[in-house]
Motif scaffolding. Structure first.
Motif, mmCIF file in Angstrom:
data_model
loop_
_atom_site.group_PDB
_atom_site.id
_atom_site.type_symbol
_atom_site.label_atom_id
_atom_site.label_comp_id
_atom_site.label_asym_id
_atom_site.label_seq_id
_atom_site.Cartn_x
_atom_site.Cartn_y
_atom_site.Cartn_z
ATOM 1 N N LEU A 107 0.823 -1.206 0.000
ATOM 2 C CA LEU A 107 0.000 0.000 0.000
ATOM 3 C C LEU A 107 0.859 1.260 0.000
ATOM 4 N N TYR A 108 1.971 1.216 0.731
ATOM 5 C CA TYR A 108 2.881 2.362 0.794
ATOM 6 C C TYR A 108 3.515 2.608 -0.570
ATOM 7 N N LEU A 109 3.823 1.525 -1.297
ATOM 8 C CA LEU A 109 4.405 1.657 -2.632
ATOM 9 C C LEU A 109 3.408 2.307 -3.590
ATOM 10 N N VAL A 110 2.157 1.859 -3.548
ATOM 11 C CA VAL A 110 1.115 2.463 -4.386
ATOM 12 C C VAL A 110 0.969 3.947 -4.057
ATOM 13 N N ASN A 111 0.991 4.267 -2.764
ATOM 14 C CA ASN A 111 0.882 5.652 -2.330
ATOM 15 C C ASN A 111 2.039 6.491 -2.855
ATOM 16 N N ALA A 112 3.249 5.937 -2.787
ATOM 17 C CA ALA A 112 4.427 6.664 -3.236
ATOM 18 C C ALA A 112 4.411 6.888 -4.746
ATOM 19 N N VAL A 113 4.021 5.867 -5.511
ATOM 20 C CA VAL A 113 4.009 5.973 -6.972
ATOM 21 C C VAL A 113 2.967 6.984 -7.436
ATOM 22 N N THR A 114 1.739 6.880 -6.915
ATOM 23 C CA THR A 114 0.687 7.818 -7.323
ATOM 24 C C THR A 114 1.004 9.233 -6.869
ATOM 25 N N GLY A 115 1.573 9.358 -5.668
ATOM 26 C CA GLY A 115 1.939 10.676 -5.165
ATOM 27 C C GLY A 115 3.040 11.308 -5.993
ATOM 28 N N PHE A 116 4.073 10.529 -6.312
ATOM 29 C CA PHE A 116 5.181 11.047 -7.129
ATOM 30 C C PHE A 116 4.681 11.482 -8.497
ATOM 31 N N PHE A 117 3.831 10.662 -9.116
ATOM 32 C CA PHE A 117 3.344 10.980 -10.459
ATOM 33 C C PHE A 117 2.512 12.253 -10.463
ATOM 34 N N GLY A 118 1.561 12.359 -9.533
ATOM 35 C CA GLY A 118 0.647 13.489 -9.538
ATOM 36 C C GLY A 118 1.238 14.770 -8.973
ATOM 37 N N ILE A 119 2.091 14.646 -7.956
ATOM 38 C CA ILE A 119 2.574 15.831 -7.240
ATOM 39 C C ILE A 119 3.908 16.338 -7.783
ATOM 40 N N ILE A 120 4.746 15.441 -8.297
ATOM 41 C CA ILE A 120 6.086 15.838 -8.724
ATOM 42 C C ILE A 120 6.269 15.722 -10.239
ATOM 43 N N TYR A 121 5.972 14.542 -10.797
ATOM 44 C CA TYR A 121 6.277 14.302 -12.210
ATOM 45 C C TYR A 121 5.460 15.192 -13.145
ATOM 46 N N VAL A 122 4.142 15.179 -13.004
ATOM 47 C CA VAL A 122 3.287 15.941 -13.919
ATOM 48 C C VAL A 122 3.560 17.444 -13.841
ATOM 49 N N PRO A 123 3.583 18.062 -12.646
ATOM 50 C CA PRO A 123 3.927 19.492 -12.595
ATOM 51 C C PRO A 123 5.313 19.782 -13.165
ATOM 52 N N GLY A 124 6.263 18.877 -12.907
ATOM 53 C CA GLY A 124 7.608 19.075 -13.435
ATOM 54 C C GLY A 124 7.659 19.066 -14.952
ATOM 55 N N ARG A 125 6.764 18.287 -15.578
ATOM 56 C CA ARG A 125 6.714 18.206 -17.032
ATOM 57 C C ARG A 125 5.963 19.381 -17.657
ATOM 58 N N LEU A 126 4.960 19.901 -16.975
ATOM 59 C CA LEU A 126 4.048 20.842 -17.613
ATOM 60 C C LEU A 126 4.164 22.286 -17.139
ATOM 61 N N ILE A 127 4.511 22.497 -15.885
ATOM 62 C CA ILE A 127 4.497 23.856 -15.343
ATOM 63 C C ILE A 127 5.864 24.512 -15.515
ATOM 64 N N VAL A 128 5.850 25.686 -16.137
ATOM 65 C CA VAL A 128 7.060 26.492 -16.320
ATOM 66 C C VAL A 128 6.978 27.663 -15.358
ATOM 67 N N SER A 129 7.904 27.729 -14.439
ATOM 68 C CA SER A 129 7.871 28.759 -13.405
ATOM 69 C C SER A 129 7.853 30.165 -14.005
ATOM 70 N N ASP A 130 6.920 30.998 -13.523
ATOM 71 C CA ASP A 130 6.804 32.406 -13.929
ATOM 72 C C ASP A 130 6.553 32.593 -15.421
#
Length: 231
Positions: free
Chosen positions: A14-37
């Motif tokens: 369960l912790y692994l699922v939590n880590a994978v979904t959290g990393f994808f939604g909170i870190i990976y996607v914003p890192g790919r799409l959001i350009v600061s300022d």
């Protein structure tokens, strides 16, 4: 789920699922799409990869819902060690869940603005892009506020340290990760000019604590014994 070994393995999964979904939604996607300022570039990225953006939102929702089950299994595993710490672990952890659910509304608002529905025609494109960037910034600060609930890791760490069926070093790493979350939460609010430096330092315990306990629970589990005898 009658022994510590079985329960620990379930918790690890369960912790692994939590880590994978959290990393994808909170870190990976914003890192790919959001350009600061850069609202225009961010808008272009999101509209060009709208499915990825939507998957990120859904991933955050799955992460939040699944976290409830993770806390329940961890409580089953560790409540016999100390009920007070186990209860506080669950309470602080559960506080984060509604924050995550509500926080996704900022992303939905940003996407609605960028798609330009008819009722938004009173705003021109640059205004909608700027407003979308504002909502994405609020989404980021939603996690800054939410990371205050990283206090659950302190109680989790104490329980692991005292358990006798999990390595004490894992408890120490979890307690260190707790202070990493607190630093990541308080610095942007109190000392924003030091955010990058503190964030880099805080990432050291964050990248050690939770990944270590996930791997241990998945691979090694815990010393096998009935849950009632865990204390």
């Amino acid at each position: 789920m009658n022994s510590t070994k079985t329960t620990a393995r379930i918790a690890g999964l369960l912790y692994l699922v939590n880590a994978v979904t959290g990393f994808f939604g909170i870190i990976y996607v914003p890192g790919r799409l959001i350009v600061s300022d850069n609202a225009a570039a961010t808008a272009s990225n999101i509209l060009a990869s709208e499915r990825l953006f939507r998957l990120g939102v859904v991933s955050e929702l799955i992460c939040a819902a699944e976290f409830v089950f993770l806390l329940w299994v961890l409580y089953r595993l560790l409540s016999a060690v100390n009920k007070t710490h186990a209860s506080l672990m669950v309470i602080f952890g559960l506080v984060f869940v509604p924050i995550m659910f509500v926080n996704t509304l900022s992303e939905i608002a940003a996407l609605t603005l960028l798609r330009g529905s008819d009722f938004l025609s009173v705003f021109d494109q640059s205004q909608r892009q700027s407003l979308a960037m504002l909502f994405l910034g609020l989404h980021r600060y939603g996690f800054v506020v939410g990371w205050m609930t990283g206090l659950y890791l302190f109680h989790f760490g104490v329980l692991v340290f005292k358990s006798g069926f999990l390595p004490r070093i894992l408890g120490v790493l979890l307690i260190a990760a707790c202070f990493g979350y607190l630093a990541d939460s308080l610095t942007p609010l109190l000392l924003p000019s030091y955010e990058d430096v503190v964030g880099w330092i805080a990432n050291i315990p964050l990248t050690l604590g939770e990944p270590a306990i996930i791997l241990w629970l998945l691979i090694r589990g815990a010393k096998d014994q009935p849950l009632k005898a865990a204390a």
